[in-house]
Write an enzyme that holds these catalytic residues in place. Structure first.
Site, PDB file in Angstrom:
ATOM      1  N   ALA A  85       0.845  -1.190   0.000  1.00 46.69           N
ATOM      2  CA  ALA A  85       0.000   0.000   0.000  1.00 46.69           C
ATOM      3  C   ALA A  85       0.884   1.246   0.000  1.00 46.69           C
ATOM      4  O   ALA A  85       2.089   1.173   0.230  1.00 46.69           O
ATOM      5  CB  ALA A  85      -0.910  -0.005   1.224  1.00 46.69           C
ATOM      6  N   GLN A  87       1.242   3.417   2.124  1.00 47.73           N
ATOM      7  CA  GLN A  87       1.902   3.584   3.411  1.00 47.73           C
ATOM      8  C   GLN A  87       2.500   2.273   3.930  1.00 47.73           C
ATOM      9  O   GLN A  87       2.649   2.084   5.139  1.00 47.73           O
ATOM     10  CB  GLN A  87       0.920   4.157   4.428  1.00 47.73           C
ATOM     11  CG  GLN A  87       0.590   5.622   4.211  1.00 47.73           C
ATOM     12  CD  GLN A  87       1.819   6.510   4.378  1.00 47.73           C
ATOM     13  OE1 GLN A  87       2.731   6.197   5.124  1.00 47.73           O
ATOM     14  NE2 GLN A  87       1.819   7.640   3.678  1.00 47.73           N
ATOM     15  N   SER A  88       2.880   1.396   3.033  1.00 50.95           N
ATOM     16  CA  SER A  88       3.411   0.092   3.419  1.00 50.95           C
ATOM     17  C   SER A  88       4.701   0.205   4.224  1.00 50.95           C
ATOM     18  O   SER A  88       5.698   0.799   3.776  1.00 50.95           O
ATOM     19  CB  SER A  88       3.677  -0.747   2.171  1.00 50.95           C
ATOM     20  OG  SER A  88       4.432  -1.896   2.478  1.00 50.95           O
ATOM     21  N   ASN A  89       4.701  -0.381   5.424  1.00 51.70           N
ATOM     22  CA  ASN A  89       5.914  -0.472   6.221  1.00 51.70           C
ATOM     23  C   ASN A  89       6.924  -1.394   5.550  1.00 51.70           C
ATOM     24  O   ASN A  89       8.122  -1.136   5.560  1.00 51.70           O
ATOM     25  CB  ASN A  89       5.598  -1.012   7.621  1.00 51.70           C
ATOM     26  CG  ASN A  89       4.663  -0.114   8.389  1.00 51.70           C
ATOM     27  OD1 ASN A  89       4.956   1.048   8.608  1.00 51.70           O
ATOM     28  ND2 ASN A  89       3.536  -0.659   8.799  1.00 51.70           N
ATOM     29  N   ALA A  91       7.319  -2.035   2.352  1.00 53.72           N
ATOM     30  CA  ALA A  91       7.950  -1.402   1.197  1.00 53.72           C
ATOM     31  C   ALA A  91       9.070  -0.463   1.633  1.00 53.72           C
ATOM     32  O   ALA A  91      10.141  -0.422   1.020  1.00 53.72           O
ATOM     33  CB  ALA A  91       6.899  -0.647   0.390  1.00 53.72           C
TER      34      ALA A  91
END
Length: 338
Positions: A85, A87-89, A91
């Protein structure tokens, strides 16, 4: 790490350690939560601080990425492509690990690009990741990542694609080793471990590790988006996949995977009153911050189960803090008024 616990599968843990690279930050601390325990008049509560792992602002993905980046490095990768997403942690930690190892991070983020980057997206920008925004999850995301990989190959690069959440059987050992680490630290009976359950890799590793250690610890997962049935199948599948990779006679049956979907409520990433209250309670009692998307909902589950008498008064319960703290600031308007 000095291994203190006796396991019926010690050689498996050694093989796991041999198949990863090492980022800093391990072992992560385990702390008592005496004020929260007293307030809830419940069992003995502890917290495993995996929000203090290395890479970006820490979190559970560091343990998984130790395995996946070892494979990428062995294959000579110089470009890492992953997704999540906006706001992916995961990523962000992929981008951080890529830079740490001299590789180029390329992120395919699902959702619209905001006018002003914040939270993990701001960190992605600071890491100078190449970012592509795409609409909706589905097979087209994997297709787009493969398309990018082909483009990089044509330019003479060696790309490596990491799936969403880095939850594949080869990364499950990260949390099997975390269970071993926890048991060595605790030096006593751990009745329950509580964690958030998203793509399933963390809970799968903890369950797999408990089985390898012959531990009687029950792992409880708080699903943040999938139904109990789907999450249980995912966790079992990942655990069994890891067992197959290492040739271990261990199996995980979906029916024995304890996942609760009661706390998804309004949906993934939606901040509700219960999560807000849990975040405030942890901060006010123990001085520890949780994130609104994963650990916030897992703490809602833990508090609710304590109040319902799910645990015995003398049980020892360890809450795994899996990170995600940059997301707190995305909810500042609601949290600031709570």
């Amino acid at each position: 790490m000095n291994v203190l616990v006796e396991s019926s599968n010690p050689q498996i843990f050694e093989r796991m350690r041999a198949q990863k690279i090492s980022f800093a930050g391990f072992p992560t601390p385990i702390q008592r939560m005496p004020r929260l325990s007293e307030l809830l008049a419940g069992p003995n509560l502890f917290i495993k601080r995996d929000d203090m792992t290395d890479l970006a602002f820490g979190g559970n993905k560091a343990r998984k990425l130790e395995f996946i980046f070892a494979d990428a490095k062995n294959k000579g990768a110089d470009v890492i492509i992953s997704t999540g997403a906006v706001q992916s942690n995961c990523a962000t930690m992929v981008a951080s690990a890529s830079r740490r190892l001299g590789m180029k991070p390329v992120l395919v983020l699902v959702g619209e690009e905001p006018d002003v980057p914040d939270g993990n997206l701001l960190l992605d920008k600071l890491l100078s990741a190449e970012i592509h925004f795409i609409d909706g999850y589905g097979p087209h995301v994997e297709g787009f990542m493969n398309h990018l990989a082909n483009e990089f190959r044509e330019k003479g690069h060696k790309p490596y694609v990491i799936p969403v959440g880095a939850s594949v059987p080869s990364t499950v050992p990260g949390y099997a080793l975390a269970m071993e680490e926890l048991v060595n630290q605790f030096r006593g009976v751990i009745d329950y471990v509580v964690c958030a359950c998203g793509t399933g890799g963390t809970q799968a590793g903890l369950v797999f590790g408990a089985k390898l250690l012959d531990a009687k610890t029950e792992v409880l997962g708080a699903s943040v988006f999938a139904s109990k049935a789907d999450a249980s199948k995912t966790v079992a599948g990942l655990g069994n996949g890891a067992a197959e990779l290492f040739g271990v006679d261990v199996s995980v049956v979906p029916g024995e995977v304890a996942v609760f979907d009661d706390y998804i409520k309004q949906g993934y990433g939606v901040l509700n009153t219960e999560v807000t209250d849990a975040l405030k309670l942890m901060a006010a009692t123990e001085g520890i911050f949780l994130d609104p998307v994963y650990t916030g909902k897992a703490m809602v589950m833990l508090i609710d189960l304590v109040k319902k008498g799910y645990f015995k008064k003398d049980d020892n319960i360890v809450f795994f803090h899996t990170g995600g703290l940059p997301e707190i600031f995305l909810y500042r308007n609601k949290l600031g008024k709570a």
